[in-house]
Scaffold this motif. Structure first.
Motif, mmCIF file in Angstrom:
data_model
loop_
_atom_site.group_PDB
_atom_site.id
_atom_site.type_symbol
_atom_site.label_atom_id
_atom_site.label_comp_id
_atom_site.label_asym_id
_atom_site.label_seq_id
_atom_site.Cartn_x
_atom_site.Cartn_y
_atom_site.Cartn_z
ATOM 1 N N LYS A 1 -18.295 -6.278 -86.669
ATOM 2 C CA LYS A 1 -19.085 -5.730 -87.771
ATOM 3 C C LYS A 1 -20.155 -4.580 -86.643
ATOM 4 N N ALA A 2 -20.369 -3.143 -87.043
ATOM 5 C CA ALA A 2 -20.989 -2.563 -86.453
ATOM 6 C C ALA A 2 -22.342 -2.254 -87.448
ATOM 7 N N VAL A 3 -23.142 -2.156 -86.482
ATOM 8 C CA VAL A 3 -24.197 -0.974 -87.729
ATOM 9 C C VAL A 3 -25.154 -0.353 -87.028
ATOM 10 N N GLU A 4 -25.383 0.935 -87.613
ATOM 11 C CA GLU A 4 -25.379 1.838 -87.859
ATOM 12 C C GLU A 4 -26.471 2.362 -86.776
ATOM 13 N N GLN A 5 -27.779 1.993 -87.021
ATOM 14 C CA GLN A 5 -29.027 1.363 -86.222
ATOM 15 C C GLN A 5 -28.715 0.377 -85.746
ATOM 16 N N PRO A 6 -28.348 0.080 -84.729
ATOM 17 C CA PRO A 6 -28.489 -1.843 -84.462
ATOM 18 C C PRO A 6 -30.093 -2.047 -84.334
ATOM 19 N N TYR A 7 -30.721 -1.655 -83.040
ATOM 20 C CA TYR A 7 -32.289 -1.508 -83.350
ATOM 21 C C TYR A 7 -33.218 -1.856 -84.326
ATOM 22 N N THR A 8 -33.027 -1.246 -84.914
ATOM 23 C CA THR A 8 -34.210 -0.832 -85.782
ATOM 24 C C THR A 8 -33.030 -1.486 -87.422
ATOM 25 N N ASN A 9 -32.483 -1.627 -87.753
ATOM 26 C CA ASN A 9 -31.969 -2.152 -89.127
ATOM 27 C C ASN A 9 -31.089 -2.974 -88.890
ATOM 28 N N PHE A 10 -32.202 -4.362 -89.777
ATOM 29 C CA PHE A 10 -31.285 -5.568 -90.088
ATOM 30 C C PHE A 10 -31.175 -6.302 -91.576
ATOM 31 N N LYS A 11 -31.040 -4.563 -92.193
ATOM 32 C CA LYS A 11 -31.131 -5.530 -93.414
ATOM 33 C C LYS A 11 -30.249 -5.984 -93.948
ATOM 34 N N ASN A 12 -28.708 -5.744 -93.262
ATOM 35 C CA ASN A 12 -27.564 -6.449 -93.817
ATOM 36 C C ASN A 12 -26.784 -7.288 -92.957
ATOM 37 N N VAL A 13 -27.599 -7.444 -91.262
ATOM 38 C CA VAL A 13 -27.032 -8.298 -90.638
ATOM 39 C C VAL A 13 -26.029 -9.257 -91.161
ATOM 40 N N LYS A 14 -27.402 -10.386 -92.209
ATOM 41 C CA LYS A 14 -27.272 -11.657 -92.433
ATOM 42 C C LYS A 14 -25.470 -10.996 -93.286
ATOM 43 N N SER A 15 -25.695 -10.687 -94.127
ATOM 44 C CA SER A 15 -24.537 -10.336 -95.208
ATOM 45 C C SER A 15 -22.852 -9.965 -94.828
ATOM 46 N N LYS A 16 -23.833 -9.089 -93.665
ATOM 47 C CA LYS A 16 -22.420 -9.040 -92.358
ATOM 48 C C LYS A 16 -21.641 -10.143 -92.032
ATOM 49 N N PHE A 17 -22.343 -11.357 -91.350
ATOM 50 C CA PHE A 17 -22.024 -12.252 -91.049
ATOM 51 C C PHE A 17 -21.033 -13.436 -92.164
#
Lengths: 336, 481
Positions: A58-74
């Protein structure tokens, strides 16, 4: 112009391929094959004892600033890994959640453990995080044995490809360095690009039984290492103009000669019967010095200039024998 | 070798000129009556490609030249037009310029191409360029003279492969420089268009396609080689399998020989398969890229159709802008090729100078003649001077005398090597700034050191020779007396 979704999709697929390379290198000794977009998971590695490693990327496009969807990705990854676990059952060795987010379970006590690239097994996680994961597994009724679950964070960001591929490049360079001493840095880059390309391709084939075999992964390195580069100590014995002439006129002849087994075999046979103690490279040097005159006849019809003919003969012998030595060394080290 | 006579037929006019075996003076009281034309016709009749003069075009002239070789045998050469020449000795027709060297080998009794290619520059001195040609250049027309080449010929140094390589690099550089000229023209068009960049975008796209196509060609060729090697290796593998060979190891075990247990066989296949996979993948990527670029291009072309191209020049410039040129890559390639060519040239130069005997002898004669003719600073020249390319410091009479010294030295060396005598043909040896005393010295050297050579001089001045044959042209070359 590509749509926003296309770009995001490509970014995700690029992360998947590069994560695949890194996980593959971690398991290279036991590797049998790898495939992206496998039957059950984003990344599937088959090991030589029949076990399987599955990874959900699961990749996040702005990983150092964007944590909005990280949990749902998990959460989504847990579902996906569960499907893989069901499919392979006891054959699963590891289930890996691989991401580029430095806080993949935002707010669940994992952040302080993440430092650049981090590979953590379930048992290495803080109790708070373990409980969070266990609850989620239960909540989602997922079939994910916790002891097989791993979280892998790989730095992968920015639009600058040099920077984005920095970590995977380092991993490939380290791998190349472990097999070939004093390997030029370019080898790592070229090998990485080739693997990225091949893994991309493997992911686009619909038949999920088609995979990228260990042999296919390692041979490109042998190809790279044995490409005649006309530089280095061996070549310093030749006059520059002569070397240039050989390179210009006989590059194709040489590769044709080195690729044809019936010619190669003649040389290898003589080399095996050549009595001399020492390292393979010392034996090779001595063999060329002593025996090269027996092979000039092979090229005599092509070249009338003696100096060029002699250089061509020695260079062909060198490349045939070097290829043999490199193949032996790499196959032995990598258990191919 | 001597010219006995030349018969010239030009339309309805015809004339025969005969020559003495020794000194011949072609004289006239005034210029532009045909002296130079006669000398050039002699060369033309020997098969050389020479330009006509204002008064006579050689395309339709027929010549018959009778020559006597050093062994006393005679050859008659008949040339009708510029494309072929008939030889009476072997009854052959020589197609020009292809057969020129074969014809010359008959006349000068050698097959040494580097001597034959340079012999004209030794024995003939044209009135226009001849007296400034020292060691490199064109003695007349497109005929070439090169001292390095002559020395290689005289020393029997062979480096055809290097020369071929050097010629190839030179051709490549010329091609790249032409590309750069077009690129510069594109830049000017773009500049005049005031920054409107649709053309340069198109140019950029074409350049990318061209690069991709080049790469594709390279990879395709490599792929064909790999496939061919794979087929050959498979054939050998099959052959071995069909032979049913069994070997015995030290413990007495019998082992059937198969493709799998032959040292290096399966590796050679795996190696090639890996290469093949890579090449196939690269080719697929290139095709994808070309497709994408062409798609972009089509979209833009559709847009451009909205604008009507008006004039011929507009169309021409549009076409020019579409020529795909990667100027940066071309410049880099020029630099690389120049470097490699320099290395090849250095190797040629080293080989050329490997036989110091010929060089020394040539230098000794140049040195001797220059001193004798009183060339300024002649006493200071070193052996390497024969390769000088610095002609700027020589001017007027100094250059004239130096050229004469070099020519005589070349003639001496060629004669020594081939054991023949060359004719010496000089057009207007009295240069504008050469005084009588110097001319007298030059002629004295000729008489002293080349007494058995046929000498043919064209001039408006008379010279002090013993019993020269004088050919006087009054009004025109083809006049009937």
């Amino acid at each position: 112009m590509q749509s926003r979704n296309d770009t995001a999709g490509l970014f995700g697929f690029s992360f998947q391929a590069n994560a695949g390379i890194i996980i593959m290198l971690k398991n290279i000794e036991r590797l049998d094959s790898i495939r992206l977009e496998g039957a059950a998971e984003d990344i599937e590695l088959k090991l030589n004892d029949g076990l399987v490693i599955c990874a959900q990327a699961k990749a996040v496009e702005q990983p150092y600033t964007n944590f909005k969807n990280v949990k749902s990705k998990f959460y989504h990854a847990i579902d996906s890994l569960s499907d893989a676990s069901k499919k392979y059952g006891k054959g699963i060795e590891k289930l890996i959640y691989v991401t580029n987010s430095p806080d993949p379970l935002h707010g669940e006590g994992l952040k302080q453990l993440i430092d650049n690239d981090t590979y953590l097994g379930f048992n290495d996680l803080p109790e708070e995080t373990q409980n969070f994961i266990l609850n989620k597994i239960k909540e989602q009724e997922a079939d994910v044995p916790p002891e097989k679950l791993y979280i892998y964070v790989i730095p992968f960001a920015t639009d600058d490809l040099q920077q984005r591929f920095k970590y995977v490049r380092e991993a490939v360079n380290n791998f190349v360095g472990s097999l070939i001493s004093h390997a030029p840095l370019a080898f790592g880059v070229r090998l990485m690009e080739r693997w990225q390309n091949d893994l991309f391709d493997s992911g686009t084939i619909k038949d999920t039984s088609v995979s990228y075999k260990k042999k296919e992964i390692i041979w490109p390195l042998i190809n790279l290492r044995t490409e005649p580069d006309y530089s280095g100590e061996f070549y310093s014995q030749f006059d520059e103009a002569v070397l240039e002439e050989v390179k210009e006129k006989y590059d194709e002849v040489m590769s044709s000669f080195c690729n044809r087994w019936e010619y190669v075999n003649k040389i290898l046979f003589a080399y095996c019967s050549f009595n001399m103690k020492g390292s393979p490279r010392e034996r090779m040097q001595a063999f060329i010095e002593k025996e090269w005159t027996h092979y000039t006849q092979e090229f005599a019809d092509l070249e009338s200039n003696t100096e060029v003919l002699n250089a061509l003969t020695k260079i062909v012998l060198y490349n045939v024998l070097l290829r043999r030595i490199v193949i032996d060394e790499i196959k032995k080290k990598i258990k191919l | 070798m001597r010219i006995i006579s030349i018969s010239i037929k030009d339309g309805f006019d015809s004339k025969i000129y005969s020559f003495s075996s020794y000194v011949n003076l072609i004289l006239s009281d005034k210029n532009t009556v045909g002296k130079t034309t006669l000398l050039r016709l002699i060369l033309f009749s020997l098969g050389y490609s020479v330009p006509g003069t204002k008064r006579m075009r050689f395309e339709h002239v027929e010549t018959i030249c009778e020559i006597e070789l050093d062994d006393g045998s005679k050859i008659k050469l008949t040339r009708k037009g510029k494309d072929y020449i008939d030889c009476d000795v072997d009854g052959k027709t020589y197609i020009l310029p292809n057969d020129m060297l074969r014809l010359q080998s008959l006349i000068f009794r050698t097959e040494n191409e580097e001597i034959l290619e340079n012999v004209l520059g030794a024995f003939y001195c044209d009135q226009e360029k001849g007296w400034t040609l020292l060691n490199r250049g064109n003695p007349i027309g497109k005929n070439k003279f090169n001292i390095e080449s002559l020395i290689r010929g005289l020393s029997d140094v062979v480096c055809d492969d290097l020369l071929e390589l050097e010629a190839r690099y030179t051709r490549d550089i010329a091609r790249l420089e032409s590309m750069l000229n077009v690129s510069e023209y594109q830049r000017q068009i773009s500049e005049q268009a005031g920054g409107f960049n649709s053309k340069s975008e198109e140019s950029e796209r074409r350049s990318r396609i061209a690069n991709s196509i080049l790469l594709k060609k390279t990879y395709t060729r490599q792929l064909m080689q790999v496939n061919s090697a794979l087929r050959d290796n498979a054939r050998v593998g099959r052959m071995i399998a069909e032979m049913n060979i069994v070997v015995q190891d030290n413990q007495g075990n019998l082992i059937p020989v198969t493709k799998e247990n032959i040292l290096g066989y399966s590796d050679s296949i795996d190696y090639l398969v890996s290469q093949k996979r890579h090449l196939v993948s690269l080719l697929a990527n290139i095709d994808k890229e070309i497709c994408a670029i062409e798609q972009d291009s089509r979209k833009e072309e559709e847009q451009l159709l909205l604008f009507e191209v008006e004039s011929f020049y507009d169309k021409y410039e549009t076409a020019i802008m579409r020529v795909p040129i990667d100027a940066v890559a071309a410049k880099k390639k020029v630099e690389e090729t120049q470097k490699v060519r320099k290395r090849v040239r250095d190797a040629i130069s080293r080989k050329t100078k490997s036989n110091s005997k010929v060089m020394k002898s040539l230098y000794d004669n140049v040195f001797r003649y220059m001193n004798e003719l009183g060339v300024k600073d002649a006493g200071k020249i070193a052996c390497g001077y024969i390769f000088t390319s610095n002609l700027k410091e020589l001017s007027g009479a100094e250059l004239h005398k130096t050229v004469f010294a070099f020519r005589l030295a070349y003639i001496s060396e060629i004669q020594k090597k081939l054991n023949i005598k060359l004719p010496i043909i000089l057009d207007s040896p009295r240069g504008k700034e050469v005084d009588d005393a110097n001319i007298q010295k030059m002629m004295s050297i000729l008489m002293r050191d080349f007494p058995d050579n046929q000498i043919i001089i064209a001039s408006i001045y008379n010279y002090d020779f013993d019993n020269p044959k004088v050919i006087k042209i009054e009004e025109r070359l083809m006049e009937q007396v």
